[in-house]
Design a protein around this motif. Structure first.
Motif, short mmCIF file in Angstrom:
data_model
loop_
_atom_site.label_atom_id
_atom_site.label_comp_id
_atom_site.label_asym_id
_atom_site.label_seq_id
_atom_site.Cartn_x
_atom_site.Cartn_y
_atom_site.Cartn_z
N ARG A 236 18.73 17.54 -13.93
CA ARG A 236 18.79 18.46 -15.68
C ARG A 236 18.99 17.02 -16.28
O ARG A 236 18.85 17.56 -17.64
CB ARG A 236 19.82 19.82 -15.20
CG ARG A 236 20.08 20.48 -14.69
CD ARG A 236 21.18 21.89 -15.28
NE ARG A 236 22.27 21.06 -14.50
CZ ARG A 236 23.19 21.94 -13.76
NH1 ARG A 236 22.24 22.55 -12.78
NH2 ARG A 236 24.24 21.26 -13.50
N ALA A 237 19.88 16.48 -15.95
CA ALA A 237 19.80 15.30 -16.64
C ALA A 237 18.62 14.41 -17.25
O ALA A 237 18.00 13.89 -17.98
CB ALA A 237 21.10 14.37 -15.87
N ARG A 238 17.90 13.98 -15.88
CA ARG A 238 16.24 13.36 -16.21
C ARG A 238 15.84 14.42 -16.78
O ARG A 238 14.73 13.48 -17.45
CB ARG A 238 15.91 13.18 -14.87
CG ARG A 238 16.64 12.14 -13.75
CD ARG A 238 15.89 11.97 -12.50
NE ARG A 238 14.77 11.28 -13.12
CZ ARG A 238 14.01 11.19 -11.81
NH1 ARG A 238 14.00 10.78 -11.31
NH2 ARG A 238 12.81 10.51 -12.32
N LEU A 239 16.10 16.12 -16.29
CA LEU A 239 14.61 17.04 -16.92
C LEU A 239 15.38 17.01 -18.65
O LEU A 239 14.11 16.84 -19.60
CB LEU A 239 14.81 18.31 -17.19
CG LEU A 239 14.24 19.30 -17.61
CD1 LEU A 239 13.08 18.99 -17.74
CD2 LEU A 239 14.62 20.82 -17.01
N GLY A 240 16.84 16.62 -19.29
CA GLY A 240 17.15 16.69 -20.44
C GLY A 240 16.74 15.12 -21.37
O GLY A 240 16.28 15.47 -22.21
N GLU A 241 16.54 14.24 -20.54
CA GLU A 241 15.62 13.23 -21.13
C GLU A 241 15.11 13.13 -21.27
O GLU A 241 13.83 13.01 -22.86
CB GLU A 241 16.33 11.87 -19.63
CG GLU A 241 18.05 11.37 -20.10
CD GLU A 241 17.98 10.27 -19.04
OE1 GLU A 241 16.88 9.93 -18.53
OE2 GLU A 241 19.17 10.30 -18.27
N ALA A 242 14.15 14.00 -20.61
CA ALA A 242 12.37 13.57 -20.53
C ALA A 242 12.29 14.90 -22.21
O ALA A 242 11.31 14.58 -22.51
CB ALA A 242 11.74 14.26 -19.25
N VAL A 401 23.67 19.64 -20.60
CA VAL A 401 23.43 18.25 -20.62
C VAL A 401 25.59 17.79 -21.11
O VAL A 401 25.46 18.77 -22.29
CB VAL A 401 22.80 17.21 -21.75
CG1 VAL A 401 23.12 16.47 -22.03
CG2 VAL A 401 21.51 17.96 -20.96
N THR A 402 26.09 16.57 -20.71
CA THR A 402 27.67 16.61 -21.21
C THR A 402 26.86 15.73 -22.23
O THR A 402 26.48 14.88 -22.91
CB THR A 402 28.26 15.77 -20.33
OG1 THR A 402 27.58 14.87 -20.09
CG2 THR A 402 28.23 16.44 -19.17
N ALA A 403 27.98 15.52 -23.48
CA ALA A 403 27.68 14.91 -23.99
C ALA A 403 28.04 13.39 -24.33
O ALA A 403 27.46 12.52 -24.90
CB ALA A 403 29.40 15.20 -25.08
N ASP A 404 28.80 12.73 -23.00
CA ASP A 404 28.75 11.68 -22.83
C ASP A 404 27.30 11.24 -22.43
O ASP A 404 26.67 9.87 -22.70
CB ASP A 404 29.23 11.36 -21.24
CG ASP A 404 30.59 11.57 -21.62
OD1 ASP A 404 31.21 11.79 -23.00
OD2 ASP A 404 31.70 11.99 -19.90
N GLU A 405 26.49 12.04 -21.88
CA GLU A 405 24.90 12.07 -21.76
C GLU A 405 24.16 11.16 -22.98
O GLU A 405 23.09 11.03 -23.19
CB GLU A 405 24.31 12.03 -20.56
CG GLU A 405 22.85 12.35 -19.87
CD GLU A 405 22.60 11.24 -19.90
OE1 GLU A 405 21.45 10.49 -20.19
OE2 GLU A 405 23.51 10.70 -19.04
N LEU A 406 24.36 12.94 -24.27
CA LEU A 406 23.64 12.63 -25.56
C LEU A 406 24.61 11.40 -25.68
O LEU A 406 23.18 10.91 -26.31
CB LEU A 406 24.54 13.86 -26.21
CG LEU A 406 23.85 13.73 -27.69
CD1 LEU A 406 21.87 14.47 -27.13
CD2 LEU A 406 24.79 15.00 -28.39
N ILE A 407 25.41 10.38 -25.96
CA ILE A 407 25.75 9.28 -26.60
C ILE A 407 24.77 8.48 -26.14
O ILE A 407 24.55 7.59 -26.83
CB ILE A 407 27.60 9.74 -26.33
CG1 ILE A 407 27.92 10.40 -27.40
CG2 ILE A 407 27.34 7.84 -26.84
CD1 ILE A 407 29.33 10.42 -26.90
N ARG A 408 25.05 8.16 -24.48
CA ARG A 408 24.56 7.51 -24.08
C ARG A 408 22.33 7.42 -24.68
O ARG A 408 21.75 6.76 -24.87
CB ARG A 408 24.34 7.55 -22.37
CG ARG A 408 25.44 6.83 -22.11
CD ARG A 408 25.32 7.25 -20.17
NE ARG A 408 25.32 7.84 -19.78
CZ ARG A 408 26.50 8.28 -19.03
NH1 ARG A 408 27.99 8.89 -19.74
NH2 ARG A 408 26.40 9.55 -18.82
#
Length: 453
Positions: A236-242, A401-408
């Motif tokens: 999901r994180a990779r999908l969110g980044e994509a 997607v967590t707020a931490d991942e969005l900050i990164r």
């Protein structure tokens, strides 16, 4: 107004003083005296009544006896003139009884209570003995009535006791019979119970074996679920980044320029502003010659947040944050809930957000820095209707997607060389953004700086 006592009345008062009751007036005699006074009360004028009884002049005899009994008894005892007037009314109402009392020979057939009440009012010679005798007679009559009632009650109790004994005997026989039958049933039940306990023990052993097998299967399933969830989160994180990259590309295409162009333009603006700030700081005068002629200049564009002199400031001193935000094109990224739950955790989430955003708006206006505040969307029960304050970009993380991942993601989106400051006390966030070239600072530093805004 009470009339003065005559000579005969004064003599009567002197005789009364010679005879005094050695105890309280018997209750039955007292009630009869109050009734006599209440009946004779109506034949007197208001002026003939003692002052404390005049308010009851218009009452009926029954109401006078009910509400003014104590007052009439007290007046009868303390006011001889009033007592004589009541005696006169008594002589008119019961002439035979009063004449017999004054002659010293009360009628034998008369009620002792009536005799005692009349004697108490008239006060003839020996009236104290008549009152005492009436009291004894009342007590004796009460005792006889109580004794008769006790005898009747005793006889009833004896009859009930005999009946209860018969019932108890019959009940005892019945209970013995039932007890024998219950003992036999109990013996049979105990035999069945022993057999059932044996079956239960065998069942418990089988249940323990089954439970052990189930626990093993559950542990294995939990491990597989945990691994699947971890893989799902990673995907999901990779999908969110994509998706974020695709959306950024689409946005850049719509605006007519590429993401790289935007990053290069922002980096160029940073370098230019840094050069202008350096020129102002060095106070370089205008020169007609070449900039490189005889001038030792500092190469622009090499300054980063890590190059700022500490100047003996602590890690939580808000002056460090001011120095960082003074850099050209500085971008302040704030981990929203990390700051609010450090500074004011007891407030509701909505009020935490409003308080933080208000302070960030004033900080952005004071420093001119770009400010982005990130909140975790997983803590929201519904979408937030929020008008971002002037100068502050407000972002909520998407589902999964967590707020931490969005900050990164925000830090990675910035061009290399641009000063980016991330406010969070989360060690994982701080380490991650530091690897991407951003400067992490503690939430306490921002809270101290906002308290001065």
């Amino acid at each position: 107004m009470v009339e003065p006592a005559s000579g005969a009345e004064a003599a009567g008062s002197a005789d009364d003083a010679a005879e005094v009751l050695d105890g309280p007036l018997p209750e039955g005699v007292r009630r009869r005296v109050v009734t006599l006074v209440s009946d004779a009360f109506g034949g007197l004028s208001v002026a003939e009544l003692p002052a404390q009884l005049r308010q009851y002049a218009r009452f009926t005899p029954s109401r006078r006896a009910k509400f003014a009994g104590n007052a009439m008894a007290a007046a009868l005892e303390s006011a001889p003139v009033f007592r004589q007037r009541i005696g006169e009314r008594l002589r008119e109402a019961q002439p035979e009884l009063t004449r017999a009392l004054e002659a010293g020979s009360p009628p034998a057939a008369a009620d002792p209570v009536d005799v005692a009440a009349a004697a108490y009012v008239l006060r003839p010679a020996g009236w104290v003995k008549l009152v005492a005798a009436a009291g004894e007679e009342v007590l004796r009559a009460d005792a006889e009535r109580a004794d008769e009632a006790a005898q009747r009650e005793l006889a009833g109790v004896r009859a009930e006791l005999a009946e209860a004994r018969e019932r108890t005997k019959a009940e005892t026989e019945r209970l013995r019979t039932e007890l024998d039958a219950a003992r036999k049933e109990c013996d049979a039940a105990q035999r069945k119970l022993r057999g059932a306990l044996s079956d239960v023990k065998r069942g418990e052993a089988a249940l323990r074996r089954t439970q052990a097998e189930i626990d093993g299967i559950r542990a294995e399933a939990a491990a597989q679920v945990a691994a699947a969830e971890a893989e799902s989160r990673r995907l999901r994180a990779r999908l969110g980044e994509a998706e974020a990259s695709v959306e950024a590309g689409r946005r850049a295409v719509r605006e007519g320029r590429s993401v790289e162009d935007m990053r290069l333009r922002l980096l160029l603006d940073t370098v230019l502003e840094a050069a202008q700030g350096l020129r102002r700081e060095l106070a370089l005068p205008p020169s007609a010659g070449r900039p490189a002629d005889g001038v030792d200049a500092v190469e622009p564009g090499r300054m980063s947040p890590k190059d700022i002199a500490a100047r003996a400031l602590s890690d939580t001193d808000p002056a460090v944050l001011d120095q960082l935000l003074a850099l050209p094109q500085a971008h302040l990224v704030v981990d929203g809930y990390n700051v609010t739950k450090t500074g004011y955790p007891t407030m509701p989430l909505e009020k935490q957000r409003l308080r933080l955003l208000g302070g960030l708006s004033m900080l952005a206006a004071a420093t001119g820095a770009e400010v982005t505040c990130v909140f975790d969307g997983a803590e929201l029960a519904a979408p937030v209707l929020l008008a971002p304050p002037r100068g502050v970009r407000v972002l909520f993380s998407k589902a999964g997607v967590t707020a931490d991942e969005l900050i990164r993601q925000l830090v990675r989106a910035e061009p290399a060389g641009r000063p980016v400051v991330v406010v969070s006390t989360d060690r994982e966030v701080a380490d991650g953004v530091a690897k991407s070239g951003a400067r992490p600072v503690a939430s306490v530093m921002l809270l101290k700086r906002l308290s001065r805004v």
